[in-house]
Every structure is written in C-alpha cells, then in structure tokens.
Enzyme design. Sequence first.
Site, PDB file in Angstrom:
ATOM      1  N   ARG A  72       0.856  -1.186   0.000  1.00  0.00           N
ATOM      2  CA  ARG A  72       0.000   0.000   0.000  1.00  0.00           C
ATOM      3  C   ARG A  72       0.891   1.234   0.000  1.00  0.00           C
ATOM      4  O   ARG A  72       1.695   1.410   0.900  1.00  0.00           O
ATOM      5  CB  ARG A  72      -0.913  -0.011   1.225  1.00  0.00           C
ATOM      6  CG  ARG A  72      -1.741   1.245   1.358  1.00  0.00           C
ATOM      7  CD  ARG A  72      -2.680   1.229   2.562  1.00  0.00           C
ATOM      8  NE  ARG A  72      -3.358   2.519   2.661  1.00  0.00           N
ATOM      9  CZ  ARG A  72      -3.260   3.338   3.716  1.00  0.00           C
ATOM     10  NH1 ARG A  72      -2.544   2.987   4.769  1.00  0.00           N
ATOM     11  NH2 ARG A  72      -3.878   4.508   3.714  1.00  0.00           N
ATOM     12  N   GLU A 128      -3.531  -0.171   8.223  1.00  0.00           N
ATOM     13  CA  GLU A 128      -2.367   0.214   9.038  1.00  0.00           C
ATOM     14  C   GLU A 128      -2.493  -0.376  10.438  1.00  0.00           C
ATOM     15  O   GLU A 128      -3.581  -0.311  11.023  1.00  0.00           O
ATOM     16  CB  GLU A 128      -2.235   1.743   9.179  1.00  0.00           C
ATOM     17  CG  GLU A 128      -1.810   2.451   7.925  1.00  0.00           C
ATOM     18  CD  GLU A 128      -1.691   3.951   8.145  1.00  0.00           C
ATOM     19  OE1 GLU A 128      -1.455   4.395   9.287  1.00  0.00           O
ATOM     20  OE2 GLU A 128      -1.871   4.704   7.157  1.00  0.00           O
ATOM     21  N   HIS A 145      -2.802  11.044   0.440  1.00  0.00           N
ATOM     22  CA  HIS A 145      -2.309  10.805   1.809  1.00  0.00           C
ATOM     23  C   HIS A 145      -1.690  12.104   2.316  1.00  0.00           C
ATOM     24  O   HIS A 145      -0.506  12.195   2.633  1.00  0.00           O
ATOM     25  CB  HIS A 145      -1.285   9.659   1.831  1.00  0.00           C
ATOM     26  CG  HIS A 145      -1.095   9.041   3.203  1.00  0.00           C
ATOM     27  ND1 HIS A 145      -1.237   7.693   3.454  1.00  0.00           N
ATOM     28  CD2 HIS A 145      -0.773   9.606   4.379  1.00  0.00           C
ATOM     29  CE1 HIS A 145      -0.997   7.450   4.737  1.00  0.00           C
ATOM     30  NE2 HIS A 145      -0.714   8.584   5.332  1.00  0.00           N
ATOM     31  N   ASN A 193      -7.428   1.860   9.781  1.00  0.00           N
ATOM     32  CA  ASN A 193      -6.123   2.026  10.439  1.00  0.00           C
ATOM     33  C   ASN A 193      -6.356   1.927  11.943  1.00  0.00           C
ATOM     34  O   ASN A 193      -7.161   2.706  12.478  1.00  0.00           O
ATOM     35  CB  ASN A 193      -5.512   3.399  10.117  1.00  0.00           C
ATOM     36  CG  ASN A 193      -5.143   3.535   8.648  1.00  0.00           C
ATOM     37  OD1 ASN A 193      -5.158   2.552   7.911  1.00  0.00           O
ATOM     38  ND2 ASN A 193      -4.803   4.742   8.216  1.00  0.00           N
ATOM     39  N   GLU A 246      -7.563   8.695   5.894  1.00  0.00           N
ATOM     40  CA  GLU A 246      -7.914   9.386   7.144  1.00  0.00           C
ATOM     41  C   GLU A 246      -8.339  10.853   6.939  1.00  0.00           C
ATOM     42  O   GLU A 246      -7.679  11.795   7.397  1.00  0.00           O
ATOM     43  CB  GLU A 246      -6.729   9.317   8.119  1.00  0.00           C
ATOM     44  CG  GLU A 246      -6.384   7.912   8.483  1.00  0.00           C
ATOM     45  CD  GLU A 246      -5.253   7.837   9.493  1.00  0.00           C
ATOM     46  OE1 GLU A 246      -4.513   8.812   9.656  1.00  0.00           O
ATOM     47  OE2 GLU A 246      -5.131   6.775  10.134  1.00  0.00           O
ATOM     48  N   TYR A 300      -4.431   1.279  15.837  1.00  0.00           N
ATOM     49  CA  TYR A 300      -3.166   1.199  16.580  1.00  0.00           C
ATOM     50  C   TYR A 300      -3.366   0.979  18.068  1.00  0.00           C
ATOM     51  O   TYR A 300      -2.492   0.449  18.739  1.00  0.00           O
ATOM     52  CB  TYR A 300      -2.367   2.495  16.415  1.00  0.00           C
ATOM     53  CG  TYR A 300      -1.805   2.722  15.041  1.00  0.00           C
ATOM     54  CD1 TYR A 300      -2.590   3.222  14.009  1.00  0.00           C
ATOM     55  CD2 TYR A 300      -0.468   2.426  14.764  1.00  0.00           C
ATOM     56  CE1 TYR A 300      -2.069   3.438  12.745  1.00  0.00           C
ATOM     57  CE2 TYR A 300       0.067   2.640  13.506  1.00  0.00           C
ATOM     58  CZ  TYR A 300      -0.744   3.144  12.502  1.00  0.00           C
ATOM     59  OH  TYR A 300      -0.225   3.359  11.252  1.00  0.00           O
TER      60      TYR A 300
HETATM   61  O1  LIG Z   1       1.448   7.659  13.136  1.00  0.00           O
HETATM   62  C1  LIG Z   1       1.729   6.540  12.353  1.00  0.00           C
HETATM   63  C2  LIG Z   1       0.885   6.575  11.088  1.00  0.00           C
HETATM   64  C3  LIG Z   1       1.283   7.687  10.104  1.00  0.00           C
HETATM   65  O2  LIG Z   1       2.671   7.607   9.815  1.00  0.00           O
HETATM   66  C4  LIG Z   1       0.438   7.504   8.829  1.00  0.00           C
HETATM   67  O3  LIG Z   1       0.826   8.383   7.777  1.00  0.00           O
HETATM   68  C5  LIG Z   1      -1.031   7.756   9.138  1.00  0.00           C
HETATM   69  O4  LIG Z   1      -1.871   7.191   8.129  1.00  0.00           O
HETATM   70  C6  LIG Z   1      -1.409   7.236  10.509  1.00  0.00           C
HETATM   71  N1  LIG Z   1      -2.626   7.239  11.059  1.00  0.00           N
HETATM   72  C7  LIG Z   1      -2.509   6.787  12.336  1.00  0.00           C
HETATM   73  C8  LIG Z   1      -3.638   6.642  13.315  1.00  0.00           C
HETATM   74  C9  LIG Z   1      -4.409   7.966  13.429  1.00  0.00           C
HETATM   75  C10 LIG Z   1      -3.537   9.045  13.971  1.00  0.00           C
HETATM   76  C11 LIG Z   1      -2.948   9.906  13.066  1.00  0.00           C
HETATM   77  C12 LIG Z   1      -2.163  10.954  13.536  1.00  0.00           C
HETATM   78  C13 LIG Z   1      -1.964  11.111  14.922  1.00  0.00           C
HETATM   79  C14 LIG Z   1      -2.558  10.227  15.803  1.00  0.00           C
HETATM   80  C15 LIG Z   1      -3.342   9.171  15.327  1.00  0.00           C
HETATM   81  C16 LIG Z   1      -1.200   6.481  12.551  1.00  0.00           C
HETATM   82  N2  LIG Z   1      -0.535   6.752  11.408  1.00  0.00           N
END
Ligand SMILES: OC[C@@H]1[C@@H](O)[C@H](O)[C@@H](O)c2[nH]c(CCc3ccccc3)c[n+]21
Length: 450
Positions: free
Chosen positions: A79, A355, A123, A296, A169, A298
């Site tokens: 991706r 993600e 993005h 996505n 997002e 986490y």
């Molecule tokens: O933070 C790690 C990654 C970014 O590097 C990606 O570009 C982005 O798609 C992404 N989204 C998220 C979860 C949502 C989030 C975004 C920014 C800050 C906190 C949470 C985590 N991440």
Amino acid sequence: MKNAIGEFPEGFLWGAATAAYQIEGAVTEGGRGKNIWDTFTHTPGAIKNGENGDIACDHYHRWREDIALMQQLNLDAYRFSIAWSRILPQGRGTVNQAGLDFYSRLIDGLLEAGIQPFVTLYHWDLPQALQDEGKGWLRRGIVEDFVQYTDVVTRAFGDRVKHWTTFNEPGVFTWGGYVLGEDAPGWRMQPGAALTALHHVFLAHGASAQVIRENVPQSQVGIVLDINVAEPASEAPEDVAAALRFDGMQNRWFLDALLRGEYPADMVALFGEQMPRIETGDMQRMAVPLDYLGINIYRRSVIAHGDELVPVNYCRVLPPGEHTLMGWEVYPKCIYDILKYVNERYGPPKIYITENGIALPDEVSPDGHVHDERRIAYLRDHLTYLQRAIAEGVPVRGYFVWTLMDNFEWALGFEPRFGLIYVDHQTQQRIMKDSGYFYADIAKKETAVK
Ligand SMILES: OC[C@@H]1[C@@H](O)[C@H](O)[C@@H](O)c2[nH]c(CCc3ccccc3)c[n+]21
C-alpha cells in the site's frame, strides 16, 4: 492459509504500507510541484528537531532496492500513495509525464515481483497551488481538481492497479490541518473549518470513486479511516456522554456519511452553527457504494469528559501499562473490538486493516541486527485478535503493517520508528529488523505449522 498465528482465509493478503511524502524525498526532482507538507515542514517550529521530508528514505531513487526488500518480506501487496503534485505540479492543468513515469516504473516493478499495488490517491500532500487558491479543501471547487487528478492517474495505471483508495484518514488531515494546527497547512480555526473541508473531501471521494469505476475495469474502490471504539474512562455520566460524542466525531461522522448518506443527528445538533453548507444531493454524491473499507488501528481510545476540541469536549485517558514512543497504549484487543463494531453496525462487503504497527526507539545492535522484540509481540498479539475476528465472520481480506521502513513521521520527524526495516537516514542503509523476519515467516505461503 495457515501460519504461526493460525488459520487465515485463502487469498488473504499480507502487506505493508507507506505514504509518498513520508518516504520518497526528491521533492524538487522529476518535475514535482510543491505541496503543503513541503511548506509546513520548512515552517520554523512546526516539526520536531526541524526535520523534513526533503530526502526522507530517498525512495524516489531506491525503489528497486525497496521492492527487493518487500520480496524478502514475502509481501502479497504493498500500500503506497501517489503524490498529487508529481502528477499535476500545479494541482490541475498540465500533467507532468516524469511523475507518471516514476509511478509506472514502480508499479511494473511491483507486479514483476508478484506484489499487488494498493494505491492511495491522497495521503495528506495537497499541491501548494491549490492551498493558495481558496484555502485548499475549504473551496468546494477543489472537488473538480481531485476528479481531474483521479482521471489522469486511473487512465495511466488502471490497466495494472485494481485496488484504489481515495483518501487516507480524512478526519486527521482536516481536524489536524484546520483546527489543531498539528498537520499541514497548520491552521488553528473553528471546528466549522474542519467540517467544511471534510464535507468537500467526502464529495471529492464520491466523485473520484465514479471516475475510478469508469476508467478501471474490475476496480476495487475504498476509503481508509482511523476509526476507534470509544471506551468511557468511568461509568460517570459525563464520561459516558463524552465517549458517545467522541464516537460520533471519530467514527459515526464518517461511517454514517459515507456508508449511509447522512450525518449523525446527535453530532449535527452538537455542531450547530459549525455545520458545513450542504447542497441538495450532496449526501447522495458522497455515499457511493464501496468495495471495501480500510481501517487504520493502533490503540484503544479511553475517553473522559474534558475541555478539548469544543464542542466535543473529550479528553483521552492513557491507561497504565505498555506505551509506545507515540505515547499510545498497547492494547491488542482494539483490533478485534473495532472490527466487531464496524461489522455489526455497517457490514461493509470487505475490510482491510490498512495500518497497524508500533513506534519504538529501535537501534542497531553490535551484531548488526535490530532486535525489536516488542514489535514482534505487538504484531503477534494484534494478529491473534485479528484472526479471532475473522473466525467469527468479519470479512477481513488483508492486513498491512505500518510501516515498510522507518520514515518521516509528520510533525514528529524521524524519531518514531515504525518500520519492519530499519533505515539509517544519514546513509540510507536499510536493515531488516527481527520483526521483518518474523513477518516474512507469517506471510510465507508454504509455512508448515507442525
Ligand atoms: O502515526 C503513524 C501513522 C502515520 O505515519 C500515517 O501516515 C497515518 O496514516 C497514521 N494514522 C494513524 C492513526 C491515526 C492518527 C494519526 C495521527 C496522529 C494520531 C493518530 C497512525 N498513522
């Protein structure tokens, strides 16, 4: 297929994800136009340690080496996002052939390596020219610009790329860019600005999906959202109410609008005057049928009443336990919870985990390896919960680790390392981390589990 985690559906895709601005570098090469992250990262104080993506992972020049590393990971799919300003340096009008050529070579290289390209059109890296004209996503006419961009790219690559994600997002780059000031263009405005930008992004999504389907036979079209189950921090009524408001802002605003063609009534009432202007037919325009939803995920979101982000008025509570370099809780069940939430309420035809990963202070050991046991544990535990959700009938068809290689983590610069591959950003040397070898074994088709 069976692996060390358990049973996964035949054809399940094991992938890894990246984004253009975070890995490519070569920001003034190949006819690329300036974008809002070039501007934002060169704004004093915006980025930790004053870092920027001018070089990043130099992927623009090292893409062949990076594809070879993807093969070592046994990836089925990769991706990545296309930089709009490489294709249309001014955002619209003249097409930059060198930009098309770069992605065409990359796509051919992936296909030759047996890796399916999953393309994200946007993005976060808006051409600066469009930001300058009418404040970017705040101008409704930008929908036409995104349609032209979609048309150019899908005509060029639609013969080889079948999986298309319109936006990554939408909530993050609109709230982050127009209210919180944490993302480009770094504006601190009223929530109404984010809601207006978001409305135009939703319209662009719907219009783009139509163009993708016209230009790409057998296309699979989706959008990627960072949705999160909201858990009240306590049973106190104000915490329960705050969690519901957070759920409305973070999840239902997107899922109801894009999958049902309506903004959730409780949030419409809450936003009141901040609501965007909605023209007749808008809600139908944005709620086009989707082939898949990208999620996505986490962490868990434990929510209490607070004074953040008026009028949603919530604050995040960080439970005790293991935390990552991002200050996020490690809570593997979050992947199971969000999949059940989405499947039970919206029932999308297919889901990809687009993600999932962990930021750690990875270092190269004297033996030349990167022993990232915590990332192996994170992936193993999340995949175990993923497998359970699939076994219970949630239609997940693939999983993409964030991220392929250590890259530019937006306002935090290069310090948070999320990669399966370590990158020395001085020498650009790549080193497969232990988690990369772990993931390669998971993704390997003929893994014989005794
Ligand atoms: O933070 C790690 C990654 C970014 O590097 C990606 O570009 C982005 O798609 C992404 N989204 C998220 C979860 C949502 C989030 C975004 C920014 C800050 C906190 C949470 C985590 N991440």
